[in-house]
Design a protein around this motif. Structure first.
Motif, mmCIF file in Angstrom:
data_model
loop_
_atom_site.group_PDB
_atom_site.id
_atom_site.type_symbol
_atom_site.label_atom_id
_atom_site.label_comp_id
_atom_site.label_asym_id
_atom_site.label_seq_id
_atom_site.Cartn_x
_atom_site.Cartn_y
_atom_site.Cartn_z
ATOM 1 N N ARG A 1 -0.505 10.200 -8.138
ATOM 2 C CA ARG A 1 -0.864 11.130 -7.054
ATOM 3 C C ARG A 1 0.285 11.272 -6.045
ATOM 4 N NH1 ARG A 1 -5.942 12.568 -6.115
ATOM 5 N NH2 ARG A 1 -5.578 12.524 -3.855
ATOM 6 N N GLU A 2 1.486 11.396 -6.571
ATOM 7 C CA GLU A 2 2.666 11.334 -5.709
ATOM 8 C C GLU A 2 2.752 12.490 -4.712
ATOM 9 O OE1 GLU A 2 6.370 10.453 -7.781
ATOM 10 O OE2 GLU A 2 5.221 9.392 -9.311
ATOM 11 N N LEU A 3 2.451 13.694 -5.150
ATOM 12 C CA LEU A 3 2.579 14.827 -4.236
ATOM 13 C C LEU A 3 1.470 14.838 -3.199
ATOM 14 C CD1 LEU A 3 3.811 17.676 -6.592
ATOM 15 C CD2 LEU A 3 5.091 15.857 -5.445
ATOM 16 N N GLU A 4 0.258 14.453 -3.594
ATOM 17 C CA GLU A 4 -0.836 14.345 -2.623
ATOM 18 C C GLU A 4 -0.518 13.266 -1.594
ATOM 19 O OE1 GLU A 4 -1.081 14.322 -5.909
ATOM 20 O OE2 GLU A 4 -2.869 15.429 -6.598
ATOM 21 N N ASP A 5 -0.003 12.122 -2.062
ATOM 22 C CA ASP A 5 0.365 11.051 -1.141
ATOM 23 C C ASP A 5 1.490 11.489 -0.207
ATOM 24 O OD1 ASP A 5 -1.541 9.417 -2.209
ATOM 25 O OD2 ASP A 5 -0.164 7.828 -2.833
ATOM 26 N N LEU A 6 2.435 12.252 -0.733
ATOM 27 C CA LEU A 6 3.533 12.726 0.099
ATOM 28 C C LEU A 6 3.028 13.601 1.236
ATOM 29 C CD1 LEU A 6 6.490 13.119 0.801
ATOM 30 C CD2 LEU A 6 6.630 14.877 -0.976
ATOM 31 N N GLU A 7 2.145 14.524 0.936
ATOM 32 C CA GLU A 7 1.615 15.396 1.983
ATOM 33 C C GLU A 7 0.873 14.596 3.056
ATOM 34 O OE1 GLU A 7 -0.628 18.239 -0.251
ATOM 35 O OE2 GLU A 7 1.105 19.556 -0.532
ATOM 36 N N ARG A 8 0.058 13.631 2.629
ATOM 37 C CA ARG A 8 -0.660 12.791 3.585
ATOM 38 C C ARG A 8 0.300 11.907 4.372
ATOM 39 N NH1 ARG A 8 -4.416 9.193 0.487
ATOM 40 N NH2 ARG A 8 -4.854 8.425 2.580
ATOM 41 N N VAL B 1 8.597 18.705 1.469
ATOM 42 C CA VAL B 1 9.253 18.190 2.679
ATOM 43 C C VAL B 1 9.843 19.335 3.491
ATOM 44 C CG1 VAL B 1 11.078 16.685 3.555
ATOM 45 C CG2 VAL B 1 9.756 15.997 1.547
ATOM 46 N N LYS B 2 10.523 20.246 2.824
ATOM 47 C CA LYS B 2 11.139 21.380 3.512
ATOM 48 C C LYS B 2 10.096 22.219 4.243
ATOM 49 C CE LYS B 2 14.021 25.461 2.591
ATOM 50 N NZ LYS B 2 14.738 26.222 1.531
ATOM 51 N N ARG B 3 9.005 22.525 3.560
ATOM 52 C CA ARG B 3 7.960 23.335 4.182
ATOM 53 C C ARG B 3 7.279 22.595 5.321
ATOM 54 N NH1 ARG B 3 5.156 25.860 -1.318
ATOM 55 N NH2 ARG B 3 6.776 27.421 -1.737
ATOM 56 N N PHE B 4 7.101 21.272 5.162
ATOM 57 C CA PHE B 4 6.468 20.488 6.214
ATOM 58 C C PHE B 4 7.297 20.552 7.488
ATOM 59 C CE2 PHE B 4 5.764 16.661 8.666
ATOM 60 C CZ PHE B 4 4.385 16.584 8.713
ATOM 61 N N ILE B 5 8.589 20.330 7.365
ATOM 62 C CA ILE B 5 9.460 20.355 8.548
ATOM 63 C C ILE B 5 9.515 21.758 9.143
ATOM 64 C CG2 ILE B 5 11.834 20.066 9.339
ATOM 65 C CD1 ILE B 5 12.113 17.809 7.249
ATOM 66 N N ALA B 6 9.727 22.756 8.287
ATOM 67 C CA ALA B 6 9.837 24.140 8.787
ATOM 68 C C ALA B 6 8.554 24.588 9.463
ATOM 69 C CB ALA B 6 10.179 25.076 7.630
ATOM 70 N N GLY B 7 7.396 24.176 8.921
ATOM 71 C CA GLY B 7 6.118 24.594 9.491
ATOM 72 C C GLY B 7 5.855 24.035 10.869
ATOM 73 N N GLY C 1 0.819 -1.204 0.000
ATOM 74 C CA GLY C 1 0.000 0.000 0.000
ATOM 75 C C GLY C 1 0.847 1.245 0.000
ATOM 76 N N SER C 2 0.204 2.382 -0.084
ATOM 77 C CA SER C 2 0.880 3.678 -0.081
ATOM 78 C C SER C 2 1.177 4.122 1.337
ATOM 79 C CB SER C 2 -0.006 4.726 -0.757
ATOM 80 O OG SER C 2 0.518 6.021 -0.550
ATOM 81 N N PHE C 3 2.332 4.765 1.513
ATOM 82 C CA PHE C 3 2.647 5.299 2.837
ATOM 83 C C PHE C 3 1.667 6.394 3.252
ATOM 84 C CE2 PHE C 3 5.930 7.555 0.101
ATOM 85 C CZ PHE C 3 5.281 8.779 0.047
ATOM 86 N N ALA C 4 0.899 6.912 2.299
ATOM 87 C CA ALA C 4 -0.138 7.884 2.663
ATOM 88 C C ALA C 4 -1.158 7.274 3.613
ATOM 89 C CB ALA C 4 -0.844 8.393 1.407
ATOM 90 N N ASP C 5 -1.293 5.947 3.570
ATOM 91 C CA ASP C 5 -2.277 5.244 4.399
ATOM 92 C C ASP C 5 -1.635 4.519 5.577
ATOM 93 O OD1 ASP C 5 -4.362 5.973 2.609
ATOM 94 O OD2 ASP C 5 -3.756 4.348 1.265
ATOM 95 N N LEU C 6 -0.431 4.913 5.958
ATOM 96 C CA LEU C 6 0.276 4.188 7.008
ATOM 97 C C LEU C 6 -0.467 4.196 8.343
ATOM 98 C CD1 LEU C 6 2.010 6.139 9.253
ATOM 99 C CD2 LEU C 6 3.195 6.748 7.160
ATOM 100 N N ALA C 7 -1.253 5.236 8.597
ATOM 101 C CA ALA C 7 -1.971 5.316 9.871
ATOM 102 C C ALA C 7 -3.028 4.225 10.005
ATOM 103 C CB ALA C 7 -2.624 6.690 10.026
ATOM 104 N N ALA D 1 0.942 11.753 8.438
ATOM 105 C CA ALA D 1 0.720 10.502 9.163
ATOM 106 C C ALA D 1 1.990 10.050 9.873
ATOM 107 C CB ALA D 1 0.243 9.423 8.194
ATOM 108 N N ALA D 2 3.141 10.208 9.234
ATOM 109 C CA ALA D 2 4.408 9.836 9.854
ATOM 110 C C ALA D 2 4.680 10.708 11.074
ATOM 111 C CB ALA D 2 5.545 9.964 8.848
ATOM 112 N N HIS D 3 4.434 11.992 10.943
ATOM 113 C CA HIS D 3 4.612 12.918 12.061
ATOM 114 C C HIS D 3 3.791 12.479 13.264
ATOM 115 C CE1 HIS D 3 3.201 16.430 14.379
ATOM 116 N NE2 HIS D 3 4.429 16.891 14.231
ATOM 117 N N ASP D 4 2.535 12.136 13.033
ATOM 118 C CA ASP D 4 1.659 11.749 14.136
ATOM 119 C C ASP D 4 2.057 10.409 14.751
ATOM 120 O OD1 ASP D 4 0.284 14.058 13.611
ATOM 121 O OD2 ASP D 4 -1.387 13.088 12.574
#
Length: 302
Positions: A203-210, A238-244, A69-75, A214-217
Motif C-alpha cells: 500500500r505504498e502510494l496510499e501510505d505516501l499520501e497519508r 509528492v509534486k502535486r502535494f507540494i504544489a497544491g 511502523g509506517s510513516f503514514a501513522d506518524l501522527a 501527516a508530515a505537513h500537519d
C-alpha cells in the motif's frame, strides 16, 4: 543524495527531526552529527530488521526515539505531537531488502514470494496472487507498474496458478518473461510487474499520501519536508502535494471563482537528481528524485 538531503533538511542543533524510512541509517547519522545535546531524532520504519539496526546503533543515544511502523501513522506517535523541524521520507524498497533473497523483492534472486516491508502485516505477494482474479492482477500491473502487457501477463499468471500456486520469485519472474514479447530492452521483463505487485502489497502510494498529509500537519513553521522518490508515480504524488499547498489552483471559467487560498508550503528549488559521482558508486540512485518544501507561518505568502 546525502548532501542534497542534508541541505534540504537544514538541520538546526536544537531541532526535532523525523526519519520516516530509517533503512540502514545513512541519513539518520548525518542528522545526528548536526544535532546538539538538545536536539531530537525520531526514527521510524516498517521493517523489523531496520528497527533492530536502529536499536543497536542509536538506541543508547538520549536524543533518539525509535518506533516500528509506517510513516503514514506518524501522527499517532506521541513524540511527534510537539512538532517537527524536518521530515525525511526515502521511498521505495531499500538496498538491504533487495539484496536479501528471503525478502522476496528481487526477480534476480530466487526466494520466497513475499515482498512485504513489514513481514508481520498484511498479505504476501504469494497470498495475493493466489486469490486475485485476472482483472485485478492486470489492473495492479497497469496502475502501479505502467506495464503495457498487463493483461497478457495476468492471463499467464492465472493460467499457471491453476496448475501450481506461485511460491518463489524466480518462478513468477519466469512466467512473466515467457508471457512478454521478445525485445531488445536491457530491462528484465519482470521489472515493472514486480514493482507493481510490491507497491500494491505494501500500500505504498496510499501510505505516501497519508504520510505527506501527516508530515505537513506536524511540521512547525519553517520546518522542511524532504522526499526522495524512485519512480514517476511516487514523484507525481509528492509534486502535486507540494504544489497544491504552495499555489492557488488555476482559474476555471466554468466554475465559480474561488477566493481565500492560503499557502501552507513553499517549494525549495526544483526537483534534483543524484550527481554523477554518486551514480558511479550507486547505480540504483539513477532514478531518484528529491523534492523539498518548507512549512509557512500562518498567513504567510509563498
Amino acid at each position: 543524495m546525502f548532501p542534497q538531503v542534508m541541505e534540504g533538511l537544514r538541520v538546526v542543533q536544537d531541532g526535532t527531526y523525523l526519519d520516516g524510512t530509517f533503512g540502514r541509517g545513512g541519513h539518520a547519522r548525518g542528522v545526528l552529527q548536526r544535532l546538539g545535546a538538545g536536539g531530537r531524532l525520531l526514527l521510524m520504519d516498517k521493517d523489523p530488521e531496520a528497527i533492530a539496526v536502529a536499536g543497536r546503533e542509536f538506541g543508547a543515544d538520549a536524543r533518539v526515539a525509535i518506533q516500528r511502523g509506517s510513516f503514514a501513522d506518524l501522527a499517532q506517535w506521541d513524540a511527534v505531537r510537539a512538532g517537527l523541524d524536518g521530515v525525511l521520507f526515502d521511498l521505495g524498497v531499500s538496498s538491504p531488502q533487495l539484496d536479501v533473497a528471503e525478502r522476496g523483492f528481487s526477480f534476480g534472486k530466487d526466494g520466497p514470494l513475499d515482498m512485504r516491508m513489514d513481514p508481520d502485516a498484511g498479505e504476501s505477494a504469494a497470498q495475493w496472487l493466489a486469490r486475485a482474479d485476472e482483472r485485478e492482477i492486470a489492473d495492479v500491473l497497469w496502475t502501479y507498474g505502467e506495464e503495457r502487457m498487463s493483461r497478457r501477463i495476468a492471463r499467464a499468471i492465472v493460467a499457471r496458478r491453476a496448475i501450481e500456486p506461485f511460491t518463489r520469485t524466480a518462478d513468477l519472474a519466469a512466467v512473466i518473461a515467457t508471457a512478454m514479447p521478445r525485445g531488445k530492452s536491457d530491462i528484465h521483463p519482470a521489472t515493472r510487474s514486480f514493482q507493481a505487485i510490491r507497491i500494491h502489497v505494501n500500500r505504498e502510494l496510499e501510505d505516501l499520501e497519508r504520510g505527506l498529509a501527516a508530515a505537513h500537519d506536524a511540521l512547525k513553521p519553517g520546518g522542511r519536508l524532504t522526499v526522495i522518490s524512485f519512480h514517476s508515480l511516487e514523484d507525481r504524488i509528492v509534486k502535486r502535494f507540494i504544489a497544491g499547498r504552495a499555489k492557488a489552483p488555476p482559474a476555471n471559467r466554468r466554475l465559480p471563482e474561488t477566493t481565500g487560498f492560503v499557502p501552507t508550503l513553499r517549494a525549495i528549488g526544483d526537483a534534483s537528481k543524484a550527481a554523477a559521482d554518486e551514480l558511479a558508486g550507486n547505480p540504483r540512485a539513477r532514478s531518484a528524485v528529491l523534492r523539498v518544501a518548507e512549512k509557512l507561518p500562518v498567513g504567510a505568502t509563498a
